[in-house]
Design a protein around this motif. Structure first.
Motif, PDB file in Angstrom:
ATOM      1  N   GLU A  60       8.226   8.609   2.607  1.00 41.17           N
ATOM      2  CA  GLU A  60       8.256   9.249   3.505  1.00 41.17           C
ATOM      3  C   GLU A  60       8.486   8.277   4.612  1.00 41.17           C
ATOM      4  O   GLU A  60       9.470   8.556   5.935  1.00 41.17           O
ATOM      5  CB  GLU A  60       6.825   9.368   4.154  1.00 41.17           C
ATOM      6  N   ILE A  61       8.313   7.495   4.271  1.00 42.93           N
ATOM      7  CA  ILE A  61       9.023   5.993   5.363  1.00 42.93           C
ATOM      8  C   ILE A  61      10.629   6.051   5.127  1.00 42.93           C
ATOM      9  O   ILE A  61      10.882   6.283   6.133  1.00 42.93           O
ATOM     10  CB  ILE A  61       8.187   4.012   4.760  1.00 42.93           C
TER      11      ILE A  61
ATOM     12  N   ARG B 132       0.647  -1.387  -0.255  1.00 40.22           N
ATOM     13  CA  ARG B 132      -0.003  -0.625   0.144  1.00 40.22           C
ATOM     14  C   ARG B 132       0.598   1.729  -0.270  1.00 40.22           C
ATOM     15  O   ARG B 132       0.838   2.567  -0.890  1.00 40.22           O
ATOM     16  CB  ARG B 132      -0.614   0.072   0.582  1.00 40.22           C
ATOM     17  N   ALA B 133       2.199   1.034   0.823  1.00 41.55           N
ATOM     18  CA  ALA B 133       3.162   2.164   1.055  1.00 41.55           C
ATOM     19  C   ALA B 133       3.319   2.401  -0.705  1.00 41.55           C
ATOM     20  O   ALA B 133       3.418   3.829  -0.730  1.00 41.55           O
ATOM     21  CB  ALA B 133       4.347   1.897   1.920  1.00 41.55           C
ATOM     22  N   LYS B 134       4.200   1.631  -1.342  1.00 40.86           N
ATOM     23  CA  LYS B 134       4.026   1.828  -2.909  1.00 40.86           C
ATOM     24  C   LYS B 134       3.181   2.472  -3.932  1.00 40.86           C
ATOM     25  O   LYS B 134       3.674   3.045  -4.597  1.00 40.86           O
ATOM     26  CB  LYS B 134       4.535   0.615  -3.682  1.00 40.86           C
ATOM     27  N   ARG B 135       2.099   1.412  -3.066  1.00 39.86           N
ATOM     28  CA  ARG B 135       1.058   2.262  -4.247  1.00 39.86           C
ATOM     29  C   ARG B 135       0.858   3.926  -3.960  1.00 39.86           C
ATOM     30  O   ARG B 135       0.486   4.307  -4.645  1.00 39.86           O
ATOM     31  CB  ARG B 135      -0.642   1.900  -3.516  1.00 39.86           C
TER      32      ARG B 135
END
Length: 117
Positions: free
Chosen positions: A12-13, A3-6
């Motif tokens: 930010e991570i 989800r973070a990639k999408r």
């Protein structure tokens, strides 16, 4: 992570992880630093104990009478050396290497009288 990639959170991570690494560096103590700290702590404990022994010794000496003090001069001197070293006092005794040569006045007086006659 998917989800973070999408949603494009990857940057930010990574920034957050980098920030956490900078703020919480691993505190590593080398063996030499650990030994040094341990020895310093033991040294301080020893100084406190020797200070207590010195003070109790002086308290005991203060209860002695004059002749008893004179009979234990060697022990008092040892106690004084320990206490001075423990409390960091200078041991600059100007009389520590003092030698007194006693002059026999009578023999000088006899010589003086024989020379003046």
């Amino acid at each position: 992570m998917s989800r973070a990639k999408r949603e494009g959170w990857t940057r930010e991570i990574q920034n957050a992880k980098a920030l956490v690494k900078r703020e919480n560096p691993a505190i590593a103590v080398t063996p030499i630093e650990a030994v040094t700290a341990t020895l310093a702590e033991r040294g301080q404990r020893h100084l406190k104990r020797m200070a207590g022994v010195s003070e109790r010794g002086v308290d005991h000496i203060e209860t002695l009478d004059g002749p008893e003090i004179l009979n234990s001069v060697d022990e008092i001197e040892k106690l004084d050396k320990v206490a001075r070293r423990t409390f960091g006092l200078k041991d600059d005794n100007p009389y520590s290497h003092f030698t007194l040569n006693v002059l026999n006045i009578n023999s000088l007086d006899d010589r003086f009288r024989t020379e003046t006659r």
